[in-house]
Design an enzyme around this catalytic site. Structure first.
Site, PDB file in Angstrom:
ATOM      1  N   HIS A  97       0.856  -1.203   0.000  1.00 56.34           N
ATOM      2  CA  HIS A  97       0.000   0.000   0.000  1.00 56.34           C
ATOM      3  C   HIS A  97       0.888   1.247   0.000  1.00 56.34           C
ATOM      4  CE1 HIS A  97      -2.930   2.997   1.196  1.00 56.34           C
ATOM      5  NE2 HIS A  97      -3.879   2.134   0.869  1.00 56.34           N
ATOM      6  N   GLU A 157      -4.016   1.382  -7.826  1.00 56.59           N
ATOM      7  CA  GLU A 157      -4.369   2.431  -6.868  1.00 56.59           C
ATOM      8  C   GLU A 157      -3.363   3.587  -6.970  1.00 56.59           C
ATOM      9  OE1 GLU A 157      -6.396   2.241  -2.792  1.00 56.59           O
ATOM     10  OE2 GLU A 157      -4.289   2.056  -2.313  1.00 56.59           O
TER      11      GLU A 157
HETATM   12  P1  PGA Z   1      -9.586   5.905   0.081  1.00 54.67           P
HETATM   13  O1  PGA Z   1      -8.414   4.893   0.465  1.00 54.67           O
HETATM   14  O2  PGA Z   1     -10.752   5.064  -0.371  1.00 54.67           O
HETATM   15  O3  PGA Z   1      -9.873   6.663   1.351  1.00 54.67           O
HETATM   16  O4  PGA Z   1      -9.080   6.770  -1.010  1.00 54.67           O
HETATM   17  C1  PGA Z   1      -8.171   3.785  -0.331  1.00 54.67           C
HETATM   18  C2  PGA Z   1      -6.911   3.116   0.152  1.00 54.67           C
HETATM   19  O5  PGA Z   1      -6.013   3.804   0.646  1.00 54.67           O
HETATM   20  O6  PGA Z   1      -6.773   1.902   0.045  1.00 54.67           O
END
Ligand code: PGA
Length: 237
Positions: A97, A157
């Site tokens: 992450h 992401e």
């Molecule tokens: P968010 O976070 O939905 O608050 O943007 C997603 C994540 O960090 O996995």
């Protein structure tokens, strides 16, 4: 990936007391039961064991994941959570992450070490990818990634889209779908790719309607159970 898609992951981050967490599980479990795909909850590590106990006792369909694992196998590593220690109680682990990189100095090689340990322990990695270049690096260093791809959930992401409990700033669903498609084309047509970054009940359907996006990693909008339920419902439609 043996679990049904869409796969929706609630990343609760460092939020909620145990009482709040327990209430969250009570509210979400009935929806996980009737959801056509898979719902995974990733609580803070302190509550993984208690959450496992509760979900088992109540025969819940919710799956459990860790928000991270150690890059070390086991041993004298104060504060760490080894993949082998959670293997009996967690089906999934978020790995790589961008908050681990930003705040805790995690490197791409750390991510690969964690990925290998998760796979060895039979914990399914939810592997976060900030961009295609990151995937290229992982593939160039670790041929096992391709071989194990059926056991991995890939998440596109972009760090710039993470809300971090502030304003929502999602990627454009068209762009996200294109990048998810590129990830698939580099890995395998069957690869499970989900999107993460500012998903909420207003925009979820826009992402989940895309062919290449098989679910989502949800942070801020997962914290309020009624909001998270609306996201699940928007996918079911
Ligand atoms: P968010 O976070 O939905 O608050 O943007 C997603 C994540 O960090 O996995």
């Amino acid at each position: 990936m043996n679990d049904a898609t869409p796969l929706v992951v609630a990343n609760l981050k460092a939020n909620k007391t145990w009482d709040e967490m327990s209430d969250w599980l009570d509210q979400i479990s009935p929806f996980a039961e009737k959801f056509s795909g898979t719902v995974v909850v990733c609580p803070t590590s302190a509550f993984i064991a208690a959450a496992h106990q509760k979900l088992q006792t109540e025969n819940s369909k919710l799956k459990l994941g860790s928000q991270d694992i150690s890059k070390f196998e086991h041993g004298a590593y104060t504060g760490e959570l080894a993949a082998s220690q959670i293997a009996d109680i967690c089906q999934y682990a978020i790995i790589g992450h961008s908050e681990r990189k930003k705040f805790f100095g995690e490197t791409p090689d750390d991510v690969l070490a964690k990925l290998k340990l998760a796979l060895d322990a039979k914990v399914k990695p939810i592997l976060c990818l900030a961009n295609i270049e990151e995937l290229d690096y992982y593939l160039s260093k670790s041929p096992f990634l391709q071989e194990a791809s059926s056991q991995i959930c890939f998440v596109y992401e972009p760090p710039s889209a993470i809300s971090a409990q502030g304003e929502y700033k999602p990627d454009d669903p068209e762009v996200a779908a294109k990048i998810a498609g590129s990830i698939k084309s580099k890995i395998s047509p069957e690869a499970v790719v989900i999107y993460g970054g500012s998903i909420n009940s207003n925009n979820a359907a826009g992402f989940f309607s895309k062919e290449s996006i098989k679910g989502g990693l949800v942070g801020q909008a997962s914290l309020d159970p009624s909001h998270f339920v609306r996201i699940l419902e928007s996918i079911s439609r």
